[in-house]
Design an enzyme around this catalytic site. Structure first.
Site, PDB file in Angstrom:
ATOM      1  N   ASP A 485       0.800  -1.220   0.000  1.00 18.75           N
ATOM      2  CA  ASP A 485       0.000   0.000   0.000  1.00 18.75           C
ATOM      3  C   ASP A 485       0.835   1.273   0.000  1.00 18.75           C
ATOM      4  OD1 ASP A 485      -2.734  -0.369  -0.082  1.00 18.75           O
ATOM      5  OD2 ASP A 485      -2.847  -0.935   2.027  1.00 18.75           O
TER       6      ASP A 485
HETATM    7  C1  GLC Z   1      -1.591  -3.604   5.384  1.00 19.67           C
HETATM    8  C2  GLC Z   1      -2.821  -3.694   4.509  1.00 19.67           C
HETATM    9  C3  GLC Z   1      -2.606  -4.615   3.352  1.00 19.67           C
HETATM   10  C4  GLC Z   1      -1.339  -4.286   2.641  1.00 19.67           C
HETATM   11  C5  GLC Z   1      -0.162  -4.249   3.596  1.00 19.67           C
HETATM   12  C6  GLC Z   1       1.103  -3.798   2.940  1.00 19.67           C
HETATM   13  O1  GLC Z   1      -1.424  -4.787   6.084  1.00 19.67           O
HETATM   14  O2  GLC Z   1      -3.924  -4.117   5.245  1.00 19.67           O
HETATM   15  O3  GLC Z   1      -3.692  -4.538   2.464  1.00 19.67           O
HETATM   16  O4  GLC Z   1      -1.147  -5.247   1.651  1.00 19.67           O
HETATM   17  O5  GLC Z   1      -0.446  -3.355   4.645  1.00 19.67           O
HETATM   18  O6  GLC Z   1       1.063  -2.469   2.609  1.00 19.67           O
HETATM   19  C1  GLC Z   2      -0.787   2.691   5.791  1.00 22.16           C
HETATM   20  C2  GLC Z   2      -0.032   1.497   6.313  1.00 22.16           C
HETATM   21  C3  GLC Z   2      -0.268   0.286   5.503  1.00 22.16           C
HETATM   22  C4  GLC Z   2      -1.722   0.092   5.320  1.00 22.16           C
HETATM   23  C5  GLC Z   2      -2.414   1.344   4.800  1.00 22.16           C
HETATM   24  C6  GLC Z   2      -3.893   1.152   4.727  1.00 22.16           C
HETATM   25  O1  GLC Z   2      -0.296   3.068   4.569  1.00 22.16           O
HETATM   26  O2  GLC Z   2       1.343   1.727   6.358  1.00 22.16           O
HETATM   27  O3  GLC Z   2       0.326  -0.823   6.140  1.00 22.16           O
HETATM   28  O4  GLC Z   2      -1.931  -0.966   4.440  1.00 22.16           O
HETATM   29  O5  GLC Z   2      -2.136   2.420   5.618  1.00 22.16           O
HETATM   30  O6  GLC Z   2      -4.559   2.206   4.185  1.00 22.16           O
END
Ligand code: GLC
Ligand code: GLC
Length: 812
Positions: A485
């Site tokens: 993300d």
């Molecule tokens: C969080 C989110 C997931 C994403 C991950 C890596 O765990 O829930 O959707 O893949 O972060 O960014």
């Molecule tokens: C933030 C976190 C990530 C998560 C995301 C969800 O970027 O670092 O882990 O997946 O929020 O929106």
């Protein structure tokens, strides 16, 4: 240092001191009524949706930690305290919290008064029970006052913590026959209310917070408790609470029980009020429930039913290996955590406020990967719900709201990996259940009536979505982000406060993801198998061709020489390459490309995994990238916003570690796979709880990486894709008990020093008893089923109605 111990027999974690490094929580409820409860009774409850139907209040990120909960106060002539230690935090002479599967029991003793409170949600009910037993261990008769306390939330937890000019005037309660009803907004459009009841006659009650606490006082020192009298306050506006006051006297050695019920109820529009044109809640349907659950026998039965429920669920898959940490995680806690992530996705935990995110599309699809054998019907229902939020383009809303099941417009779509995970989830479900019919279910797009197509068509569009969005290296365009993300290659945000996830300043026609490419290869392989099964040769060969093209693109443009690259940015520059200053190597493409089978036969996979070992692995797990970013990069986005060693910027982002474990098994390295499994296994890490800080019975999202201030410190426990993926890695790849379309495959890649292991597993209505014996140091297996040698490694379920299979496996 430890703060408790595992009681494997009872399937409980026993916490022996109340001031754990962080609140160590558990979950109550299974289907509709849910709660979070900490080891000191902190937490909150909600009905279905932690944002839209919040029943009680909780104060996130408060001091002291963990404010808001299911509180009880005990008062004698001179003293008062909380039997769960919080909120008074007065010393208790003895303390023990047992977190079990769907229940929590907190025991303590102070000045000879012993108490035990059992908290749980009965199966099928929209209520929680707090069963309090108090025993007088003093030599003399003692008079006690017991006070209960919850603070009601005004339903929408987001509004509740924002819109005070309104909120301070909308609270309403009713108190009738000693039951407290919270009914804010019931007089207008809401059809639901909460209630708080007690099994004993009341000496008094309170429903207005300020009256109960006294002004400028906290939950640690309520004036009513201090003085031993309730005010019988009626809340209109301000902050409605529920507090009962019960007086009891106990002979020396005597025990008494008090049951409290906190519940949620809906009335139909026609029978909302009684009398019909009044503003009084019609209690016709709720009263029988309250009366029933205030009975001790009912509560005992409901608790036994809950225990049996879990016992039955968990008995579907039981392992016995030489390693106690593996056994207890697989048999108990990892399975339990999967149920929790299945229920909540990433919505409500001690770290997820319940208002931020609903059910994530890629999160919930991955949560299904290990879950399907537990309750296949619920997996099926979830798949159809998720598919119904898919857009006609094949893309998907990134999140949906559990109450309405509608896609979330605030966050929208364009996370280009999302739709592919649906293919993996459906594949996992079919491999488990053999239910091919799911592919023919009619499912709408974006929940629009009239837009229904069969699920198979949805999956085809998932594949097409990627093919419609390829970049100049023939790799998939990344969109807002892929699995990571925080790798925001089209964001280019230099404005504080903008959301990295939803702000896009670039058209998105350049930046490509090697990760999505690998994921696509996996998804296309599944679609080939699915199309083949349907005898659809046209589709199969199209999937096959596009997969081969993608594999070629990965090897031509995604291979860096010693590992897989991560992506190409908006300038067409490689990310996760030896050419980069920072972030030279990322974990995700190594995991996903090898899981897709790329480079296994020609040594490429082995090179990549050796690079992982050399550059990414350290004692607390495998970090996400190396070296971590020290500067903020406009072209990379959020990933470079975290200090080095945290979150996506080089922590052990645990979700990704099982991919490497799986990849290691695919090249036959069981010792490496299991070593990585152990590094992040919470039960193994229990002995360093003062460093790890999060619960030792569940996985956390991240463990601080090599470059962090405190490497090894975990955060964001419970709601993480790690639960499902790690379960898949250990059960399906290391132990090698793997559902396939054609039957149960048994192909272990275990450590060399294991002599073997055994498993009982229910699979498509059959009970498999599997004994694995190692007689040599390799990974080649031979199988005997019910005493007869079979070819290959897949055991299909018998068509002669036989329900028990004995499988003997020899590894050499
Ligand atoms: C969080 C989110 C997931 C994403 C991950 C890596 O765990 O829930 O959707 O893949 O972060 O960014
Ligand atoms: C933030 C976190 C990530 C998560 C995301 C969800 O970027 O670092 O882990 O997946 O929020 O929106």
């Amino acid at each position: 240092m430890q703060f408790g111990y595992f009681d494997d027999e009872q399937r409980e974690y026993v916490i022996t001191q109340p001031d754990t490094p962080l609140p160590w929580i558990n979950y109550l409820g299974n289907e509709a009524y849910f709660g979070i409860i900490s080891n000191t009774a902190g937490g909150y409850s909600f009905y279905k949706d932690a944002r839209l139907r919040r029943i009680t209040r909780y104060r996130y990120n408060n001091v002291p930690l963990d404010v808001g909960g299911r509180y009880i106060y005990i008062r004698d002539e001179t003293d008062f305290w909380s039997p769960s230690w919080q909120p008074t935090r007065k010393d208790v002479d003895e303390y023990e919290c047992r977190h079990g599967l769907g229940y929590t029991i907190i025991k303590s003793k102070r000045n000879g008064i012993e108490s035990q409170t059992k908290y749980f949600v009965p199966l099928g009910q929209n209520l929680e029970v707090w069963e309090l037993s108090i025993t007088n261990r003093r030599e003399r008769k003692t008079d006690l006052s017991i006070f209960s306390a919850v603070e009601f939330c005004l339903w929408d937890a987001f509004d509740d913590s924002n819109n005070y000019q309104r909120n301070y005037s909308i609270g309403e309660v009713e108190v009738e026959n000693d039951v407290i009803y919270h009914k804010s907004e019931f007089r207008e459009r809401r059809n639901h209310f909460a209630y708080f009841a007690c099994s004993q006659p009341l000496a008094g009650f309170d429903t207005q917070r300020e009256e109960f606490l006294g002004s400028y006082r906290g939950w640690d020192n309520p004036i009513c408790v201090q003085q031993g009298v309730s005010k019988n306050s009626k809340a209109i506006g301000w902050q409605p609470i529920g507090s009962h006051h019960v007086k009891i006297n106990l002979e020396a050695g005597e025990t008494k029980k008090i049951i409290f019920l906190l519940g949620y109820q809906e009335n139909s529009q026609a029978e909302k009020f009684n009398p019909p044109n009044s503003q009084t809640i019609n209690k016709k349907y709720v009263l029988p429930i309250i009366q029933e659950y205030l009975k001790e026998e009912t509560v005992n039965k409901a608790f036994d039913a809950l225990k049996n429920y879990w016992e039955t669920l968990l008995s579907k898959f039981i392992i016995d290996t030489p390693d106690i940490h593996t056994n207890r995680m697989v048999n108990i806690w990892n399975a339990y955590q999967m149920m929790v992530t299945f229920n909540f996705s990433r919505s409500a935990s001690y770290f997820e406020s319940g208002i931020g995110r609903g059910m994530g599309f890629r999160d919930s699809t991955q949560d299904l990967l290990g879950f399907s054998h537990l309750i296949p019907d619920r997996a099926r229902e979830r798949i159809l719900d998720l598919a119904a939020t898919q857009l006609p383009s094949g893309g998907a809303y990134h999140q949906y709201q559990p109450l309405t099941k509608l896609g979330n417009n605030d966050i929208g779509s364009d996370f280009n990996d999302d739709p592919l995970w649906l293919v993996l989830a459906v594949a996992a479900y079919i491999k488990e259940s053999g239910d091919w019919k799911i592919l023919d279910e009619m499912v709408p797009f974006d929940n629009q009536p009239g837009s229904e197509e069969i699920l198979y068509e949805h999956l085809k569009r998932s594949i097409q979505y990627t093919l419609d969005r390829l970049g100049s290296h023939s790799l998939p365009l990344i969109g807002r982000a892929d699995w990571n993300d925080c790798l925001n290659l089209n964001c280019f945000s230099d404005t504080p406060g903008q959301s990295f996830q939803t702000t896009t300043n670039k058209e998105g026609k350049v930046a490509e993801s090697v990760f999505i490419a690998g994921l696509f290869v996996i998804a296309a392989q599944e679609m080939e198998a699915i199309a083949s099964h349907a005898g659809n040769e046209n589709d199969r060969s199209r999937f096959y061709n596009s997969r081969v093209n993608m594999e070629n693109a990965i090897m031509s443009h995604g291979w860096d020489g010693k590992w897989f690259k991560r992506a190409y940015d908006n300038e067409g520059e490689a990310i996760g390459s030896s050419q980069c200053q920072e972030g030279k190597i990322f974990i995700e493409p190594q995991g996903i490309c090898i899981m897709a089978g790329i480079g296994i036969s020609n040594g490429v996979a082995e090179d990549a995994l050796n690079s992982v070992k050399e550059r990414l692995a350290f004692e607390h797990g495998i970090v996400l990238l190396d070296p971590a970013y020290k500067n903020y990069y406009l072209n990379l986005g959020e990933i470079s916003s975290y200090p080095p060693g945290y979150k996506e910027n080089g922590s052990v982002f645990c979700h990704t570690n099982p991919w490497i474990m799986i990849a290691e098994t695919m090249i036959g390295r069981g010792d490496e796979a299991f070593d990585y499994y152990h590094r992040i296994n919470p039960s193994v890490r229990e002995r360093i709880s003062e460093l790890h800080r999060c619960e030792p019975y569940v996985y956390s999202q991240m463990i601080a990486g090599k470059e962090a201030l405190k490497p090894g410190e975990a955060k964001n426990s419970w709601l993480t894709g790690t639960a499902s993926w790690n379960y898949v890695a250990i059960t399906q790849y290391i132990l090698g008990i793997r559902p396939t379309y054609d039957g149960l495959q048994i192909l272990p890649v275990i450590p060399k020093n294991w002599k073997g292991f055994s498993v009982t597993r229910e699979y498509r209505g059959c009970e498999f008893t599997i004994n694995v014996e190692r007689i040599g140091l390799g990974n080649s297996t031979s199988l005997e089923v019910n005493g007869k040698k079979i070819q290959g490694t897949i055991v299909s379920t018998p068509d002669n109605g036989e329900k028990k299979l004995d499988v003997h496996v020899v590894i050499q």
